[in-house]
Design a protein around this motif. Structure first.
Motif, PDB file in Angstrom:
ATOM      1  N   ARG A   1      -3.915 -10.262   9.764  1.00 47.80           N
ATOM      2  CA  ARG A   1      -4.810 -10.765  10.806  1.00 47.80           C
ATOM      3  C   ARG A   1      -4.343 -12.153  11.250  1.00 47.80           C
ATOM      4  O   ARG A   1      -3.571 -12.812  10.557  1.00 47.80           O
ATOM      5  N   PRO A   2      -4.812 -12.631  12.394  1.00 49.83           N
ATOM      6  CA  PRO A   2      -4.427 -13.961  12.870  1.00 49.83           C
ATOM      7  C   PRO A   2      -4.746 -15.080  11.880  1.00 49.83           C
ATOM      8  O   PRO A   2      -4.049 -16.084  11.826  1.00 49.83           O
ATOM      9  N   ASP A   3      -5.788 -14.890  11.054  1.00 48.18           N
ATOM     10  CA  ASP A   3      -6.137 -15.909  10.058  1.00 48.18           C
ATOM     11  C   ASP A   3      -5.339 -15.721   8.758  1.00 48.18           C
ATOM     12  O   ASP A   3      -5.648 -16.336   7.756  1.00 48.18           O
ATOM     13  N   THR A   4      -4.335 -14.858   8.772  1.00 50.05           N
ATOM     14  CA  THR A   4      -3.393 -14.528   7.687  1.00 50.05           C
ATOM     15  C   THR A   4      -3.987 -13.653   6.572  1.00 50.05           C
ATOM     16  O   THR A   4      -3.302 -13.381   5.602  1.00 50.05           O
ATOM     17  N   THR A   5      -5.259 -13.226   6.695  1.00 53.79           N
ATOM     18  CA  THR A   5      -5.759 -12.252   5.726  1.00 53.79           C
ATOM     19  C   THR A   5      -5.039 -10.929   5.968  1.00 53.79           C
ATOM     20  O   THR A   5      -4.594 -10.641   7.084  1.00 53.79           O
ATOM     21  N   ARG A   6      -4.900 -10.145   4.929  1.00 52.04           N
ATOM     22  CA  ARG A   6      -4.179  -8.866   5.021  1.00 52.04           C
ATOM     23  C   ARG A   6      -5.134  -7.711   4.733  1.00 52.04           C
ATOM     24  O   ARG A   6      -5.986  -7.799   3.850  1.00 52.04           O
ATOM     25  N   ILE A   7      -4.937  -6.639   5.496  1.00 56.38           N
ATOM     26  CA  ILE A   7      -5.709  -5.415   5.326  1.00 56.38           C
ATOM     27  C   ILE A   7      -4.702  -4.295   5.124  1.00 56.38           C
ATOM     28  O   ILE A   7      -3.697  -4.219   5.837  1.00 56.38           O
ATOM     29  N   SER A   8      -4.970  -3.420   4.166  1.00 57.85           N
ATOM     30  CA  SER A   8      -4.085  -2.283   3.923  1.00 57.85           C
ATOM     31  C   SER A   8      -4.865  -0.983   4.032  1.00 57.85           C
ATOM     32  O   SER A   8      -6.011  -0.894   3.589  1.00 57.85           O
ATOM     33  N   TYR A   9      -4.223   0.001   4.629  1.00 53.81           N
ATOM     34  CA  TYR A   9      -4.789   1.339   4.739  1.00 53.81           C
ATOM     35  C   TYR A   9      -3.704   2.329   4.324  1.00 53.81           C
ATOM     36  O   TYR A   9      -2.520   2.089   4.522  1.00 53.81           O
ATOM     37  N   ARG A  10      -4.147   3.455   3.789  1.00 53.73           N
ATOM     38  CA  ARG A  10      -3.217   4.528   3.445  1.00 53.73           C
ATOM     39  C   ARG A  10      -3.844   5.839   3.897  1.00 53.73           C
ATOM     40  O   ARG A  10      -4.991   6.129   3.576  1.00 53.73           O
ATOM     41  N   TYR A  11      -3.075   6.607   4.650  1.00 51.65           N
ATOM     42  CA  TYR A  11      -3.549   7.877   5.178  1.00 51.65           C
ATOM     43  C   TYR A  11      -2.515   8.955   4.920  1.00 51.65           C
ATOM     44  O   TYR A  11      -1.325   8.681   4.838  1.00 51.65           O
ATOM     45  N   SER A  12      -2.988  10.172   4.834  1.00 50.42           N
ATOM     46  CA  SER A  12      -2.070  11.305   4.753  1.00 50.42           C
ATOM     47  C   SER A  12      -2.278  12.163   5.989  1.00 50.42           C
ATOM     48  O   SER A  12      -3.392  12.285   6.503  1.00 50.42           O
ATOM     49  N   TYR A  13      -1.201  12.730   6.454  1.00 50.35           N
ATOM     50  CA  TYR A  13      -1.198  13.492   7.695  1.00 50.35           C
ATOM     51  C   TYR A  13      -0.546  14.834   7.417  1.00 50.35           C
ATOM     52  O   TYR A  13       0.607  14.892   6.980  1.00 50.35           O
ATOM     53  N   ALA A  14      -1.288  15.910   7.622  1.00 53.59           N
ATOM     54  CA  ALA A  14      -0.762  17.250   7.324  1.00 53.59           C
ATOM     55  C   ALA A  14      -0.004  17.800   8.519  1.00 53.59           C
ATOM     56  O   ALA A  14      -0.504  17.807   9.632  1.00 53.59           O
ATOM     57  N   TRP A  15       1.219  18.217   8.244  1.00 55.71           N
ATOM     58  CA  TRP A  15       2.001  18.944   9.243  1.00 55.71           C
ATOM     59  C   TRP A  15       1.798  20.405   8.943  1.00 55.71           C
ATOM     60  O   TRP A  15       2.373  20.939   7.991  1.00 55.71           O
ATOM     61  N   GLU A  16       0.978  21.064   9.734  1.00 52.84           N
ATOM     62  CA  GLU A  16       0.608  22.429   9.405  1.00 52.84           C
ATOM     63  C   GLU A  16       1.792  23.386   9.314  1.00 52.84           C
ATOM     64  O   GLU A  16       1.824  24.287   8.490  1.00 52.84           O
ATOM     65  N   ALA A  17       2.818  23.212  10.097  1.00 55.31           N
ATOM     66  CA  ALA A  17       3.946  24.144  10.073  1.00 55.31           C
ATOM     67  C   ALA A  17       4.955  23.815   8.985  1.00 55.31           C
ATOM     68  O   ALA A  17       5.784  24.639   8.632  1.00 55.31           O
ATOM     69  N   LEU A  18       4.898  22.609   8.444  1.00 57.27           N
ATOM     70  CA  LEU A  18       5.935  22.197   7.498  1.00 57.27           C
ATOM     71  C   LEU A  18       5.910  22.960   6.177  1.00 57.27           C
ATOM     72  O   LEU A  18       6.940  23.221   5.600  1.00 57.27           O
TER      73      LEU A  18
END
Length: 159
Positions: free
Chosen positions: A138-155
């Motif tokens: 963020r502009p105030d130098t705080t950090r945010i982390s996210y983790r997501y999974s994304y399914a590729w249906e054909a894979l």
């Protein structure tokens, strides 16, 4: 300004299969003062394909949000092109494209001043599932982390 809170939920026992719910605070809609709702919309809605993109189903449907037609900034688009990977095989090159698509989808956070920087890492979590790790400074130098999974249906069938 706050957004209506979207909650990312992975379906139990189905890695990479996700759904989104509108958050509630009692009888009212919950709000998101942070960036998670913006990140979810940016990553998991379909951005319009570029004219030279090869579409996965061979159609001429470029997808995207109709409201992008009326954007006040040139080439301002909502969403990501991750949808175009639905028929791709799990290769290092495809994972790199996914990282690039996610980075592209989140670049507006820096351009609009909501973030100082955005870093995206991508990896194959398991067969048919792409994992995205997002770190936002963020502009105030705080950090945010996210983790997501994304399914590729054909894979799962293509590997």
């Amino acid at each position: 300004m706050s957004d209506i809170r979207l909650a990312y939920k992975e379906i139990s026992g189905a890695i990479g299969v996700h759904r989104f719910d509108v958050g509630l605070a009692g009888p009212d809609l919950a709000t998101d003062e942070g960036l998670e709702t913006a990140v979810l919309v940016s990553l998991f809605t379909d951005r319009r394909a570029e004219p030279d993109d090869q579409l996965p189903d061979g159609s001429d449907d470029l997808r995207g949000w109709w409201g992008d037609t009326f954007a006040t900034q040139p080439n301002d688009q909502i969403g990501s092109r991750l949808w175009m990977l639905c028929r791709e095989k799990q290769t290092a090159a495809v994972v790199e494209r996914a990282r690039g698509y996610a980075q592209e989808a989140l670049a507006w956070l820096v351009a609009d001043g909501a973030a100082k920087s955005v870093t995206v890492e991508a990896e194959i979590a398991t067969t048919g599932v792409l994992a995205l790790a997002i770190e936002i400074e963020r502009p105030d130098t705080t950090r945010i982390s996210y983790r997501y999974s994304y399914a590729w249906e054909a894979l799962a069938n293509a590997v």
